[in-house]
Design a protein around this motif. Structure first.
Motif, PDB file in Angstrom:
ATOM      1  N   VAL A  90       0.848  -1.222  -0.039  1.00  0.00           N
ATOM      2  CA  VAL A  90      -0.345   0.174   0.039  1.00  0.00           C
ATOM      3  C   VAL A  90       0.596   1.072  -0.336  1.00  0.00           C
ATOM      4  O   VAL A  90       0.610   2.060  -0.426  1.00  0.00           O
ATOM      5  CB  VAL A  90      -0.659   0.269   1.226  1.00  0.00           C
ATOM      6  CG1 VAL A  90      -1.273   1.068   1.514  1.00  0.00           C
ATOM      7  CG2 VAL A  90      -2.027  -1.251   0.819  1.00  0.00           C
ATOM      8  N   GLY A  91       1.450   1.082   0.679  1.00  0.00           N
ATOM      9  CA  GLY A  91       2.420   2.578   0.685  1.00  0.00           C
ATOM     10  C   GLY A  91       3.504   2.260  -0.614  1.00  0.00           C
ATOM     11  O   GLY A  91       3.628   3.697  -0.749  1.00  0.00           O
ATOM     12  N   LEU A  92       3.941   1.428  -1.196  1.00  0.00           N
ATOM     13  CA  LEU A  92       4.463   1.349  -2.669  1.00  0.00           C
ATOM     14  C   LEU A  92       3.763   2.012  -3.519  1.00  0.00           C
ATOM     15  O   LEU A  92       3.590   3.103  -4.406  1.00  0.00           O
ATOM     16  CB  LEU A  92       4.274   0.036  -3.169  1.00  0.00           C
ATOM     17  CG  LEU A  92       5.999  -0.177  -3.789  1.00  0.00           C
ATOM     18  CD1 LEU A  92       6.825   0.862  -4.334  1.00  0.00           C
ATOM     19  CD2 LEU A  92       5.473  -1.436  -4.390  1.00  0.00           C
ATOM     20  N   LEU A  93       1.886   2.038  -3.622  1.00  0.00           N
ATOM     21  CA  LEU A  93       1.373   3.208  -4.357  1.00  0.00           C
ATOM     22  C   LEU A  93       1.506   4.016  -3.903  1.00  0.00           C
ATOM     23  O   LEU A  93       0.626   4.300  -4.982  1.00  0.00           O
ATOM     24  CB  LEU A  93       0.073   1.896  -4.808  1.00  0.00           C
ATOM     25  CG  LEU A  93       0.527   0.654  -5.030  1.00  0.00           C
ATOM     26  CD1 LEU A  93      -0.936  -0.604  -4.405  1.00  0.00           C
ATOM     27  CD2 LEU A  93       0.870   0.617  -6.329  1.00  0.00           C
ATOM     28  N   LEU A  94       1.097   4.677  -2.672  1.00  0.00           N
ATOM     29  CA  LEU A  94       0.555   5.419  -2.217  1.00  0.00           C
ATOM     30  C   LEU A  94       1.918   6.454  -2.541  1.00  0.00           C
ATOM     31  O   LEU A  94       1.333   8.316  -2.324  1.00  0.00           O
ATOM     32  CB  LEU A  94       0.390   5.665  -0.959  1.00  0.00           C
ATOM     33  CG  LEU A  94       0.106   7.329  -0.039  1.00  0.00           C
ATOM     34  CD1 LEU A  94      -1.134   7.469  -0.197  1.00  0.00           C
ATOM     35  CD2 LEU A  94       0.192   6.425   1.074  1.00  0.00           C
ATOM     36  N   GLY A  95       2.732   6.343  -2.164  1.00  0.00           N
ATOM     37  CA  GLY A  95       4.064   7.368  -2.571  1.00  0.00           C
ATOM     38  C   GLY A  95       3.467   8.080  -3.853  1.00  0.00           C
ATOM     39  O   GLY A  95       3.846   8.810  -3.527  1.00  0.00           O
ATOM     40  N   PRO A  96       3.261   7.501  -4.739  1.00  0.00           N
ATOM     41  CA  PRO A  96       3.384   8.640  -6.216  1.00  0.00           C
ATOM     42  C   PRO A  96       2.558   9.279  -6.116  1.00  0.00           C
ATOM     43  O   PRO A  96       2.189  10.880  -6.618  1.00  0.00           O
ATOM     44  CB  PRO A  96       3.528   7.488  -7.443  1.00  0.00           C
ATOM     45  CG  PRO A  96       4.153   6.638  -6.547  1.00  0.00           C
ATOM     46  CD  PRO A  96       3.953   6.385  -5.463  1.00  0.00           C
TER      47      PRO A  96
END
Length: 819
Positions: free
Chosen positions: A180-186
């Motif tokens: 989720v953090g990976l997708l949220l970063g951008p």
């Protein structure tokens, strides 16, 4: 820490809640009245808040302490980097969405008949790490390419491995929060900061494949030692179930024909018990880990080893699954031994994982094209065959001597039938009756460990083959390098590239060359790229690509400000490692107070009958050559340490016919000191000389060095040369570099320079050269990745002191401590 209020505030809340609720010692899931733990039952009862409250508790005191350390180590710097607001958003969203995603996976897994889904359905967890990991992965979107790729790859490989093998709801939640953090970063930070590419990404792709292969190997090992692992790939832990019988008890069971089936099961279990079988069963995994290191270096042999290894495992796993499917009444597995919880699912899941790794290797075949030098693998196979032969002979001879230590007749014929099986991991022999089983400690040692020795030898030989330089050296390269050094010419220290030990790389048009040597996976250059001065950036970039393609870390060592500027434009790190001193000859005159020492040396030499004589080593009379060797040997002996190499020339470099020697010789033809001078050309015309070798007798003319350098300067001036370089003083600086050139790591090099000063005197050397009022030119080391500094440090040390022994290391340490 003052800039991480969210992290510190949450940490305080975690500890306060733990103390006030009594969860500090057992976690909220152990408290009947608590509804803070995450799980399918609690959310099913409508306690949606547990998606977030589970991140404010831990499952015990030890977990509280470890989690707090992780929060401080990760949360504080991440919040400081991205800001408290973004950190709070990333942590909140990652925790809630990640927990929800993990529960969704648990529900999905429970719909399929398997023990993993049933286990997940009943788990209750509390863990403060998901929101920290989610924030970290989100923050990678704001990082530069190198660290973004590194953090994402390493963390995701670790989390995926834990989820597949350990398989607890806690592991799933951490992985889900990270995703989720990976997708949220951008979304929070937009496009990640990027630097211009230098050298391509082939190294990263190889590293990724190697990490996946290594994780697929390490995961089963970790699961094997975890009695509570429940993941879909955790079946390997069943290798180490408790054995129901001792060897002597099993011999009694097998003596009863009515207990034949029990005897067979006991033999299978016994064969997998103990440290010896454990190590033997893990040796294929160790070999695959060695192969993963070779994959990281791009070696073709490592790819072949990994593919063949996984093909073998696929075949064994397929046979094991077929046996389990066709013999429903048996609880045995070729791949995993006898276990209480065997199922078709436990057989098929590892098989699918092996097939996935095999597909990955086959699809990335073109990445691994680095071949070893001729005869490398002939030595590997000959060494392995020799070790195998010696092991089998030892088994036959020692087994015959220990005949009473086995459970049945262990004559030569029986041992001969059993000997080949000693080379196979016991877990792969489940369908075969063992000819003999050991009863005594000596027989057990021979029976279990003779094969481990052979596997260990093979692993060591393969690892050495991956560390050896690859094939492809052209003996005609040095001639082309010398042509480039003459026209268009090189830098003031480029002639060092002709020294022995260097390998040469050329651009496609052979108009640029780079001299380098490989140590510990690092390609160290000897100076700047040589060739056309109009396009040095192209040479730097192409050489970096070449290094990464071979699995090396490129490191341009002993380069000037121009190359350093190119590296900075590409986002590389830059460290000043030396200071070059250059004497401009156009208006040189040793006049004034600042040249008092130099004039004194010239006048004193004239009074003592010392003259400066130019000569080459090959043309020098035998008596002169012997004196030069004697002076050098005396100098090295006085140091008490090996002579340094790499960018510091020795006797071997004097034999170059284009290197001139300037000797301080008296009227009796007695050599007091010697210096060597390397040529510097520009478009075929000599423009300068560079000092390299510098030795004097301890009892000779004391001002010999000042005299020789001054004489060389005056002679070069008469020849119309432009400059005289006194070369670089390693780990020394005149403090003339701008703040842009100085970084935090320079303090470490400064400390190293001060530490080695009593032994090698680099700073004293720089102070000596200052007598000639030179122009200072910083010399740099540039590299793409600060995390590679430890390996680069080892490589530089091995390059300068390739023959440093343990005794020499002790002597160096003793001298440093004494002084």
């Amino acid at each position: 820490m003052s800039r991480a209020p969210v992290t510190l505030g949450l940490l305080v809340v975690i500890w306060i809640l733990g103390l006030t609720t009594g969860a500090l010692l057992g976690g909220p899931s152990h408290e009947p009245a608590s509804n803070a733990s995450l799980g399918v039952p609690t959310v099913g009862d409508g306690h949606v808040w547990t998606l977030w409250t589970s991140g404010l508790f831990a499952s015990g005191l030890g977990e509280y302490v470890l989690s707090s350390l992780v929060i401080l180590a990760v949360g504080v710097p991440v919040e400081h980097r991205i800001g408290s607001r973004q950190f709070a958003i990333a942590g909140f969203v990652s925790q809630g969405a990640g927990a929800a995603l993990a529960l969704a996976v648990a529900l999905l897994a429970s719909t399929v008949p398997n023990s993993w889904g049933l286990e997940l359905h009943g788990h209750l967890i509390e863990d403060p790490l998901p929101w920290v990991l989610g924030a970290l992965l989100a923050a990678t979107a704001a990082m530069h390419t190198l660290w973004r790729r590194r953090i994402r790859t390493l963390l995701l490989v670790i989390l995926v491995t834990a989820a597949l093998f350990a398989g607890h709801l806690q592991d799933l939640t951490r992985l889900s929060a990270a995703l989720v953090g990976l997708l949220l970063g951008p979304v929070l930070f937009g496009r990640a900061a990027r630097s211009p590419a230098l050298g391509g990404t082939i190294r990263e792709r190889r590293t990724l494949v190697a990490l996946v292969v290594a994780a697929s190997v390490i995961g089963p090992i970790l699961a094997a030692f975890s009695p509570h692992a429940i993941g879909p790939l955790s079946a390997l832990r069943e290798l180490f179930d408790q054995v129901p019988y001792s060897p002597r008890e099993l011999a009694d069971v097998c003596a009863d024909p009515a207990l034949h089936d029990e005897c067979r099961k006991g033999q299978q279990a016994l064969r997998l018990s103990g440290i010896g079988p454990l190590v033997m069963n893990l040796m294929p995994s160790v070999l695959l880990l060695v192969g993963a290191e070779g994959l990281r270096r791009g070696r073709r042999a490592a790819w072949l080893l990994s593919v063949s290894g996984h093909l073998t495992l696929v075949v064994v796993a397929t046979v094991s699954a077929l046996v389990r499917i066709t013999e429903q009444d048996e609880t045995r597995s070729i791949l995993y031994g006898i276990h209480r919880h065997s199922s078709v699912y436990m057989e098929l899941a590892p098989l699918l994982a092996l097939l996935a790794i095999l597909v990955l290797l086959l699809s990335t075949r073109r990445l691994f094209d680095v071949r070893a030098a001729p005869a490398t693998y002939r030595r590997v196979w000959l060494g392995t065959i020799a070790a195998t032969g010696a092991a089998l002979v030892a088994y036959l001879l020692l087994g015959s001597l220990l005949a009473d230590g086995f459970d049945r007749d262990s004559g030569a014929g029986t041992l001969l039938r059993d000997a080949p099986r000693r080379l196979l991991p016991p877990v792969y022999l489940q369908l075969f009756e063992p000819p003999v089983l050991p009863l005594t400690s000596a027989a057990t040692l021979l029976f279990e460990w003779i094969g481990v020795v052979v596997w260990a030898v093979f692993c060591v030989l393969m690892l050495r083959s991956f560390l050896a330089p690859p094939a492809g050296h052209d003996l005609g390269d040095e001639r082309r390098v010398r042509e480039l050094l003459h026209c268009p010419g090189g830098g003031s220290m480029s002639w060092m590239s002709t020294w022995a030990g260097n390998t040469y790389w050329f651009t496609a048009d052979r108009q640029h060359a780079v001299a380098y040597r490989v140590h510990s996976g690092v390609a160290l250059t000897t100076g700047d790229p040589i060739g056309d001065r109009a396009s040095p950036a192209q040479a730097v970039d192409e050489f970096a690509t070449f290094c990464l393609g071979n699995g090396w870390t490129p490191c341009f060592y002993s380069v000037g400000p121009d190359t350093a500027a190119i590296a900075r434009e590409h986002g590389w790190s830059c460290l000043q490692v030396a200071e070059e001193t250059i004497i401009e000859l156009a208006d040189l005159a040793f006049k004034g107070k600042k040249f008092q020492d130099v004039r004194t040396a010239l006048n004193r030499a004239g009074k003592d009958g010392i003259e400066a004589r130019w000569i080459t080593f090959a043309e020098a009379p035998l008596s002169v050559r012997e004196q030069i060797v004697d002076i050098s040997e005396e100098w090295v002996a006085d140091k008490g340490l090996p002579e340094m190499g790499f960018t510091l020339g020795g006797l071997a470099e004097l034999s170059d016919p284009e290197v001139q020697l300037l000797l301080a010789v008296d009227q009796d033809n007695h050599v007091h000191a010697v210096t060597s001078w390397m040529p510097v050309y520009c478009d075929g015309t000599p423009v300068g000389l560079t000092l390299d070798f510098m030795r004097r007798r301890s009892d000779g003319f004391r001002a010999a060095m000042e005299f020789l350098i001054a004489s060389a300067a005056l002679s070069a001036q008469d020849q119309g040369l432009e400059f005289l370089s006194l070369s670089g003083a390693p780990l020394a600086s005149a403090d003339t570099a701008s703040e842009l050139d100085r970084g935090a790591l320079d303090a470490l090099l400064d400390l190293l320079g001060r530490t080695l000063e009593p032994v090698y005197g680099f700073r004293s050397l720089l102070a000596f050269k200052a007598k000639f009022q030179p122009r200072y030119r910083p010399v740099y080391m540039i590299f793409p990745d600060a995390a590679a500094l430890p390996a680069i440090g080892v490589a530089v040390g091995r390059a300068y002191l390739p023959h440093l022994s343990l005794e020499d290391s002790g002597r160096l340490l003793t001298q440093l401590l004494r002084r």
